[in-house]
Design a protein around this motif. Structure first.
Motif, PDB file in Angstrom:
ATOM      1  N   LEU A 177      -6.600  -6.408   1.923  1.00  0.00           N
ATOM      2  CA  LEU A 177      -5.715  -7.938   2.127  1.00  0.00           C
ATOM      3  C   LEU A 177      -5.164  -8.707   1.622  1.00  0.00           C
ATOM      4  CD1 LEU A 177      -8.497  -9.529   4.541  1.00  0.00           C
ATOM      5  CD2 LEU A 177      -6.506  -8.636   5.294  1.00  0.00           C
ATOM      6  N   VAL A 178      -5.993  -8.235  -0.342  1.00  0.00           N
ATOM      7  CA  VAL A 178      -5.204  -8.995  -0.872  1.00  0.00           C
ATOM      8  C   VAL A 178      -3.849  -8.400  -1.393  1.00  0.00           C
ATOM      9  CG1 VAL A 178      -5.120  -8.359  -3.417  1.00  0.00           C
ATOM     10  CG2 VAL A 178      -7.133  -9.230  -2.534  1.00  0.00           C
ATOM     11  N   LEU A 179      -3.659  -7.054  -0.963  1.00  0.00           N
ATOM     12  CA  LEU A 179      -2.343  -6.526  -0.983  1.00  0.00           C
ATOM     13  C   LEU A 179      -1.066  -6.789  -0.061  1.00  0.00           C
ATOM     14  CD1 LEU A 179      -2.658  -2.877  -2.034  1.00  0.00           C
ATOM     15  CD2 LEU A 179      -2.416  -4.480  -3.722  1.00  0.00           C
ATOM     16  N   LEU A 180      -1.705  -7.404   1.054  1.00  0.00           N
ATOM     17  CA  LEU A 180      -1.043  -7.675   2.065  1.00  0.00           C
ATOM     18  C   LEU A 180      -0.774  -8.925   2.066  1.00  0.00           C
ATOM     19  CD1 LEU A 180      -0.159  -7.210   5.085  1.00  0.00           C
ATOM     20  CD2 LEU A 180      -1.599  -7.947   5.902  1.00  0.00           C
ATOM     21  N   ALA A 181      -1.418  -9.332   1.389  1.00  0.00           N
ATOM     22  CA  ALA A 181      -0.973 -11.202   0.805  1.00  0.00           C
ATOM     23  C   ALA A 181       0.109 -11.377   0.032  1.00  0.00           C
ATOM     24  CB  ALA A 181      -1.489 -11.895   0.844  1.00  0.00           C
ATOM     25  N   PHE A 200      -6.350  13.929   9.731  1.00  0.00           N
ATOM     26  CA  PHE A 200      -7.346  13.496   7.936  1.00  0.00           C
ATOM     27  C   PHE A 200      -5.699  14.219   7.409  1.00  0.00           C
ATOM     28  CE2 PHE A 200     -11.291  14.365  10.012  1.00  0.00           C
ATOM     29  CZ  PHE A 200     -11.913  13.684   9.011  1.00  0.00           C
ATOM     30  N   HIS A 201      -4.934  14.770   7.619  1.00  0.00           N
ATOM     31  CA  HIS A 201      -3.543  14.708   6.824  1.00  0.00           C
ATOM     32  C   HIS A 201      -3.251  13.773   6.593  1.00  0.00           C
ATOM     33  CE1 HIS A 201       0.066  16.600   4.899  1.00  0.00           C
ATOM     34  NE2 HIS A 201       0.406  15.991   5.430  1.00  0.00           N
ATOM     35  N   ILE A 202      -2.817  12.457   6.941  1.00  0.00           N
ATOM     36  CA  ILE A 202      -2.058  11.753   7.552  1.00  0.00           C
ATOM     37  C   ILE A 202      -2.647  10.175   6.648  1.00  0.00           C
ATOM     38  CG2 ILE A 202      -2.246   9.298   9.000  1.00  0.00           C
ATOM     39  CD1 ILE A 202      -0.911  11.221  11.175  1.00  0.00           C
ATOM     40  N   TYR A 203      -4.457  10.375   6.886  1.00  0.00           N
ATOM     41  CA  TYR A 203      -4.949   9.618   6.236  1.00  0.00           C
ATOM     42  C   TYR A 203      -4.827  10.196   5.097  1.00  0.00           C
ATOM     43  CZ  TYR A 203      -9.722   7.018   5.081  1.00  0.00           C
ATOM     44  OH  TYR A 203     -10.542   6.620   4.633  1.00  0.00           O
ATOM     45  N   ASN A 204      -5.458  11.095   4.203  1.00  0.00           N
ATOM     46  CA  ASN A 204      -5.997  11.284   3.077  1.00  0.00           C
ATOM     47  C   ASN A 204      -4.476  10.916   1.624  1.00  0.00           C
ATOM     48  OD1 ASN A 204      -8.261  12.427   3.261  1.00  0.00           O
ATOM     49  ND2 ASN A 204      -7.356  15.034   3.883  1.00  0.00           N
ATOM     50  N   HIS A 205      -3.425  10.933   2.894  1.00  0.00           N
ATOM     51  CA  HIS A 205      -2.088  11.268   1.909  1.00  0.00           C
ATOM     52  C   HIS A 205      -1.766   9.116   1.790  1.00  0.00           C
ATOM     53  CE1 HIS A 205       2.263  11.702   1.888  1.00  0.00           C
ATOM     54  NE2 HIS A 205       2.385  10.070   2.129  1.00  0.00           N
ATOM     55  N   PHE A 206      -2.045   8.248   2.880  1.00  0.00           N
ATOM     56  CA  PHE A 206      -1.402   7.290   2.825  1.00  0.00           C
ATOM     57  C   PHE A 206      -3.236   6.972   2.009  1.00  0.00           C
ATOM     58  CE2 PHE A 206       0.545   7.489   6.028  1.00  0.00           C
ATOM     59  CZ  PHE A 206       1.729   7.029   5.511  1.00  0.00           C
ATOM     60  N   LYS A 207      -4.743   7.584   1.716  1.00  0.00           N
ATOM     61  CA  LYS A 207      -5.285   7.020   0.877  1.00  0.00           C
ATOM     62  C   LYS A 207      -5.302   7.263  -0.301  1.00  0.00           C
ATOM     63  CE  LYS A 207     -10.490   7.821   0.002  1.00  0.00           C
ATOM     64  NZ  LYS A 207     -12.225   8.146   0.424  1.00  0.00           N
ATOM     65  N   LYS A 208      -5.177   8.007  -0.758  1.00  0.00           N
ATOM     66  CA  LYS A 208      -4.522   8.781  -2.139  1.00  0.00           C
ATOM     67  C   LYS A 208      -3.766   7.226  -2.161  1.00  0.00           C
ATOM     68  CE  LYS A 208      -5.506  13.884  -2.099  1.00  0.00           C
ATOM     69  NZ  LYS A 208      -4.803  15.111  -2.175  1.00  0.00           N
ATOM     70  N   LYS A 209      -2.335   7.538  -1.314  1.00  0.00           N
ATOM     71  CA  LYS A 209      -1.488   6.465  -1.914  1.00  0.00           C
ATOM     72  C   LYS A 209      -2.307   4.729  -2.196  1.00  0.00           C
ATOM     73  CE  LYS A 209       2.983   4.232  -0.164  1.00  0.00           C
ATOM     74  NZ  LYS A 209       4.390   4.062   0.291  1.00  0.00           N
ATOM     75  N   PHE A 210      -2.794   4.747  -1.394  1.00  0.00           N
ATOM     76  CA  PHE A 210      -3.150   3.253  -1.931  1.00  0.00           C
ATOM     77  C   PHE A 210      -4.001   3.298  -2.819  1.00  0.00           C
ATOM     78  CE2 PHE A 210      -6.776  -0.136  -0.908  1.00  0.00           C
ATOM     79  CZ  PHE A 210      -5.783  -0.706  -0.410  1.00  0.00           C
ATOM     80  N   ASP A 211      -4.835   4.347  -3.590  1.00  0.00           N
ATOM     81  CA  ASP A 211      -5.260   4.258  -4.489  1.00  0.00           C
ATOM     82  C   ASP A 211      -4.282   3.987  -6.253  1.00  0.00           C
ATOM     83  OD1 ASP A 211      -7.858   5.043  -4.010  1.00  0.00           O
ATOM     84  OD2 ASP A 211      -7.483   7.000  -4.199  1.00  0.00           O
ATOM     85  N   SER A 212      -2.977   4.783  -5.743  1.00  0.00           N
ATOM     86  CA  SER A 212      -1.629   4.467  -6.741  1.00  0.00           C
ATOM     87  C   SER A 212      -1.511   2.896  -6.648  1.00  0.00           C
ATOM     88  CB  SER A 212      -1.265   5.613  -6.050  1.00  0.00           C
ATOM     89  OG  SER A 212      -1.596   6.347  -6.436  1.00  0.00           O
ATOM     90  N   LEU A 213      -1.316   2.693  -5.736  1.00  0.00           N
ATOM     91  CA  LEU A 213      -0.621   1.033  -5.346  1.00  0.00           C
ATOM     92  C   LEU A 213      -2.188  -0.251  -5.749  1.00  0.00           C
ATOM     93  CD1 LEU A 213       0.027   0.671  -1.109  1.00  0.00           C
ATOM     94  CD2 LEU A 213       1.583   0.547  -3.821  1.00  0.00           C
ATOM     95  N   VAL A 214      -2.803   0.337  -6.081  1.00  0.00           N
ATOM     96  CA  VAL A 214      -4.369  -0.047  -6.572  1.00  0.00           C
ATOM     97  C   VAL A 214      -4.475  -0.477  -7.952  1.00  0.00           C
ATOM     98  CG1 VAL A 214      -6.508  -1.156  -7.005  1.00  0.00           C
ATOM     99  CG2 VAL A 214      -5.899  -0.769  -4.619  1.00  0.00           C
TER     100      VAL A 214
END
Length: 416
Positions: free
Chosen positions: A272-276, A317-331
């Motif tokens: 939500l912080v990133l979305l804001a 799981f392939h989709i989720y792991n990809h975007f979970k790792k990307k989310f880490d990078s965004l943070v």
């Protein structure tokens, strides 16, 4: 001695060439082979699909890729080069938005936020003709909206409904410059929530462990999309794609390019912080209360069924792991210390809103009509406040959609 050294050198070069040839042949077979349907009839063979997909998503740190790039290798991520991750002030809040509502990924919470904002600022929505979802059997078409002239103009501000994703067609109904985002969830939790919410145990006449053991990955889907790998289906996967690793890799790559932000349900506050910051909205705008949350969770799995389910959910799981790792990078790009501070600010705003609205969770009685949720196990939110903003905060999806249809119909009638 020189002759002996030259002899050993030739042997070493020959060994290197042999190893390289073997590696190239092995890698070609791993990355090009597509399992046949017969491969998908047992958990052991489903494990091959997991490995094939995992091999195409290297476990490595995310690399920043130019946002304009149309091709990037699996394991790399399209991180935004725009300034929204680092800016500290905003002047122009986003009003043209596409949110793909994903099944059982806490997306009703996000949808309510968008509907509140749109109603408050008199924005227009893409709305289904008869229901609160667009057809799931085929990819979204702009004609789904344009056919409903009674409450639509040619272009709208906000897309926030369940649909089978098709960005090309969604973009045809939105004003230019729209921002695109969605959300993902840990696949096993999402599937079990789906199974419970839609009462599949009653519909199929078996518990979830029996279902997993008897239904394969390419089974016919309830309502065109509801089954294993619901995220892949929402993203646009078609029959046959779920047992095709390359199709899932391509789909993941396309979704990475389609969306400006993919949130992660297990990290909702940070999302939500990133979305804001992406939308240039205040924290008061994105206060979110859990919607469609179950009051009791009764689905349990045997150890064997749990392992088999993980294999059947390999695409998700392939989709989720990809975007979970990307989310880490965004943070990390946003700043981890800064994120902690922003999360605390969001919590304070949310707590203040909860106190002001006097919101309570209640077990849902048996209901009928527009307020009826898909499952009687879902909490019902109530408020003791008469503040319209508080009432909007707890308004349920079907009721909100009907309200928006009526509002847009009246607007068009007034415009003549």
């Amino acid at each position: 001695m020189a002759i002996q050294r030259k002899f050993y050198w030739k042997i070493a070069v020959s060994l290197i060439l042999i190893c390289f040839t073997i590696f190239a042949f092995y890698n070609h077979n791993i990355t090009t082979r597509t399992p046949s349907p017969d491969d998908l009839t047992s958990c052991d063979h489903l494990g091959r699909l997991v490995k094939l997909l995992d091999d195409r998503l290297p476990n490595q740190a995310a690399q920043i890729v130019d946002h304009s790039a149309t091709n990037h290798r699996p394991g790399s991520y399209v991180l935004p080069t725009q300034s929204w991750l680092t800016r500290t002030t905003c002047e122009h809040p986003a009003v043209n938005i596409a949110f793909l509502k994903m099944h059982k990924c806490a997306s009703s919470t996000i949808q309510n936020m968008l509907m509140r904002y749109g109603e408050k600022h008199d924005l227009s929505f893409a709305l289904p003709e008869k229901s609160h979802i667009f057809p799931l059997e085929k990819p979204f078409q702009a004609a789904f909206v344009h056919a409903n002239a009674s409450f639509h103009t040619d272009l709208v501000n906000i897309f926030t409904m369940h649909a089978k994703w098709n960005k090309k067609e969604v973009s045809k109904i939105l004003h230019p410059g729209a921002l695109y985002f969605t959300i993902v969830r840990e696949p096993k939790s999402a599937f079990l929530s789906l199974y419970d919410y839609f009462a599949f145990s009653t519909f199929y006449g078996m518990n979830v462990s029996q279902f997993i053991h008897t239904h394969d990955i390419e089974m016919k889907r309830f309502m065109g999309c509801l089954s294993y790998n619901i995220m892949a289906c929402d993203f646009g996967a078609m029959p046959g794609d779920y047992s095709n690793p390359q199709a899932i890799v391509n789909l993941t790559r396309q979704m990475d390019e389609d969306f400006d932000l993919v949130m992660v349900a297990e990290r909702m506050e940070e999302s939500l912080v990133l979305l804001a910051h992406l939308l240039c909205w205040s924290y008061d705008d994105i206060v979110a209360l859990s919607s469609n949350a179950r009051s009791s969770k009764t689905v349990t799995l045997s150890s064997e069924a749990s392992q088999e389910l993980s294999a059947r959910l390999a695409p998700d799981f392939h989709i989720y792991n990809h975007f979970k790792k990307k989310f880490d990078s965004l943070v990390k790009a946003f700043g981890e210390d800064r994120m902690a501070e922003e999360v605390e600010k969001l919590r304070l705003v949310t707590s203040s809103k909860m106190h002001h609205c006097k919101i309570e969770k209640k077990k849902r009685p048996q209901e009928s009509g527009v307020e009826k949720a898909g499952n009687s196990k879902v909490y019902k939110l109530e408020t003791k406040s008469t503040d319209p903003d508080c009432k909007a905060l707890i308004r349920e999806e079907q009721s909100f959609v009907n309200l928006l249809k009526e509002r847009q119909t009246q607007r068009l009638l007034q415009q003549g």
